[in-house]
Design an enzyme around this catalytic site. Structure first.
Site, PDB file in Angstrom:
ATOM      1  N   LYS A   1       0.819  -1.214   0.000  1.00 38.33           N
ATOM      2  CA  LYS A   1       0.000   0.000   0.000  1.00 38.33           C
ATOM      3  C   LYS A   1       0.848   1.257   0.000  1.00 38.33           C
ATOM      4  O   LYS A   1       0.572   2.204  -0.733  1.00 38.33           O
ATOM      5  CB  LYS A   1      -0.940   0.016   1.215  1.00 38.33           C
ATOM      6  CG  LYS A   1      -2.224  -0.717   0.917  1.00 38.33           C
ATOM      7  CD  LYS A   1      -3.383  -0.260   1.782  1.00 38.33           C
ATOM      8  CE  LYS A   1      -4.611  -1.087   1.432  1.00 38.33           C
ATOM      9  NZ  LYS A   1      -5.376  -1.553   2.549  1.00 38.33           N
TER      10      LYS A   1
ATOM     11  N   LYS B   1      -8.907 -11.606  -6.730  1.00 32.43           N
ATOM     12  CA  LYS B   1      -9.763 -12.067  -5.647  1.00 32.43           C
ATOM     13  C   LYS B   1     -10.993 -11.182  -5.533  1.00 32.43           C
ATOM     14  O   LYS B   1     -10.886  -9.967  -5.586  1.00 32.43           O
ATOM     15  CB  LYS B   1      -8.941 -12.001  -4.349  1.00 32.43           C
ATOM     16  CG  LYS B   1      -9.522 -12.749  -3.177  1.00 32.43           C
ATOM     17  CD  LYS B   1      -8.671 -12.533  -1.921  1.00 32.43           C
ATOM     18  CE  LYS B   1      -9.151 -11.294  -1.193  1.00 32.43           C
ATOM     19  NZ  LYS B   1      -9.343 -11.417   0.251  1.00 32.43           N
TER      20      LYS B   1
ATOM     21  N   LYS C   1     -14.772  -7.175  -0.871  1.00 34.09           N
ATOM     22  CA  LYS C   1     -15.820  -6.200  -0.553  1.00 34.09           C
ATOM     23  C   LYS C   1     -15.303  -4.786  -0.716  1.00 34.09           C
ATOM     24  O   LYS C   1     -16.072  -3.834  -0.699  1.00 34.09           O
ATOM     25  CB  LYS C   1     -16.440  -6.442   0.823  1.00 34.09           C
ATOM     26  CG  LYS C   1     -15.524  -6.414   2.014  1.00 34.09           C
ATOM     27  CD  LYS C   1     -16.308  -6.666   3.312  1.00 34.09           C
ATOM     28  CE  LYS C   1     -15.603  -7.649   4.224  1.00 34.09           C
ATOM     29  NZ  LYS C   1     -14.258  -7.205   4.643  1.00 34.09           N
TER      30      LYS C   1
END
Ligand code: ADP
Ligand code: NA
Length: 330
Positions: free
Chosen positions: A114, A197, A200
């Site tokens: 990140k 993948k 959500k």
């Protein structure tokens, strides 16, 4: 014989969970809750690492808890609670952070990825110490077993290292937990992008099957799922990731072998196969969705159940924390 303790949790990072959370986590949790003394947390402190509106955040936490229950996690058999309701998580995290090397935390790949992608100023210290909070979550309950996907393996290794380090320096205090790695076939991919993948927190939800989607929305997403031009319902992860992903979902929800499903659809087109799968998914989701909406219609009762469970969790967590403080001289 006393049961082994199991711990797992999910971030309340969306209004609905997605089918990957259901197949990869909830279905397995449901089956494990008899065999283990299970703790299932809605990890809202972890979700704070992402910005969000306070009212929406509160609602996502409730909705996530309702979906745990609707999917069959029983708050009378398992301890189903919200992480921030038990202050010991944040307290133990602080202690463990003083035992974690700066470089050691920096090597955690999720933070590395990140911060490499968005820059260290666009990330926050909470993301950096996230794995230490996860260690605190697990160690507070003297957890024996943690069911995890392979992307979490590194975090469990850190948890084990911290437990061993603490025990060595201050005396036996923590159970050193063991990871149980999920089957590779429990991993679900995005319907529009079947090599990544399903998540959500995906940027687009066109390929995400939400547990709380209306039946016709789920069916439409399945009918539009990316496949290939071969036209044969056949499992081959590399050459046919889209069809393989649909087969895995079909198999996970029906309990049937992939080979048997291939046979059933031999010589038939993708349209038939997708219609069949849509029916399977809708049949599975409908009762879960209805139950979740029922639970959400009575927030006071849901909050009461969560409060009772938070008390159960706190009684275990506070004992561990008191032990820790005693041993380190606080
Ligand atoms: P998400 O990416 O949807 O935010 P998390 O990373 O918070 O999900 O994971 C919550 C739980 O759901 C974990 O146990 C994880 O292994 C499982 N999970 C998440 N996505 C998938 C998926 N696509 N396939 C299988 N399991 C998944
Ligand atoms: Na149990």
């Amino acid at each position: 014989m006393t049961q082994q303790r199991l711990y797992s949790g999910m971030q309340p990072s969306a209004d609905s969970l997605q089918i990957g959370n259901y197949i990869g986590a909830l279905l397995q949790w449901r089956d494990l809750q008899d065999e283990y003394d299970a703790f299932f947390s809605v990890v809202d402190l972890h979700a704070l690492t992402q910005p969000g509106d306070p009212a929406e955040r509160r609602e996502k936490t409730r909705r996530t808890a309702a979906q745990y229950i609707a999917a069959g996690i029983e708050p009378s058999r398992s301890t189903l609670y919200v992480q921030s309701h038990v202050p010991a998580h944040a307290e133990l995290q602080w202690v463990l952070s003083t035992l974690t090397g700066f470089g050691e935390a920096g090597r955690m790949t999720q933070f590395k990825d990140k911060s490499a992608r968005y820059g260290t100023d666009a990330t926050n210290v909470g993301l950096f110490t996230y794995p230490v909070l996860m260690a605190a979550d697990i160690l507070l309950y003297q957890t024996d077993v943690v069911p995890v996907g392979d992307d979490q393996k590194q975090h469990i290794e850190l948890t084990r290292d911290l437990a061993e380090r603490f025990n060595q320096r201050f005396g036996e205090t923590f159970t050193v937990p063991k990871p149980v790695i999920q089957r590779e076939t429990a991993r679900i991919y995005d319907l529009q992008n079947p090599t990544s993948k399903m998540s959500k927190s995906a940027e687009s939800d066109a390929g995400v099957l939400w547990l709380l989607d209306e039946p016709k929305v789920s069916a439409k997403k399945i009918m539009r799922a990316v496949t290939d031009s071969e036209g044969a319902v056949r499992f081959d992860r590399d050459a046919k990731p889209g069809v393989s992903n649909l087969l895995v979902i079909y198999s996970a929800l029906t309990g049937r072998d992939i080979a048997a499903i291939e046979d059933e659809y031999a010589g038939r087109g993708y349209g038939d196969f997708k219609k069949g799968l849509a029916e399977v998914v809708v049949n599975e989701f409908e009762p879960v969705r209805e139950r979740a909406l029922e639970l959400l219609a009575d927030p006071a009762e849901l909050d009461r159940v969560l409060a009772v469970n938070a008390e159960k969790a706190a009684s275990v967590a506070e004992k561990t924390l008191a032990d820790v403080y005693d041993r380190i001289g606080l």
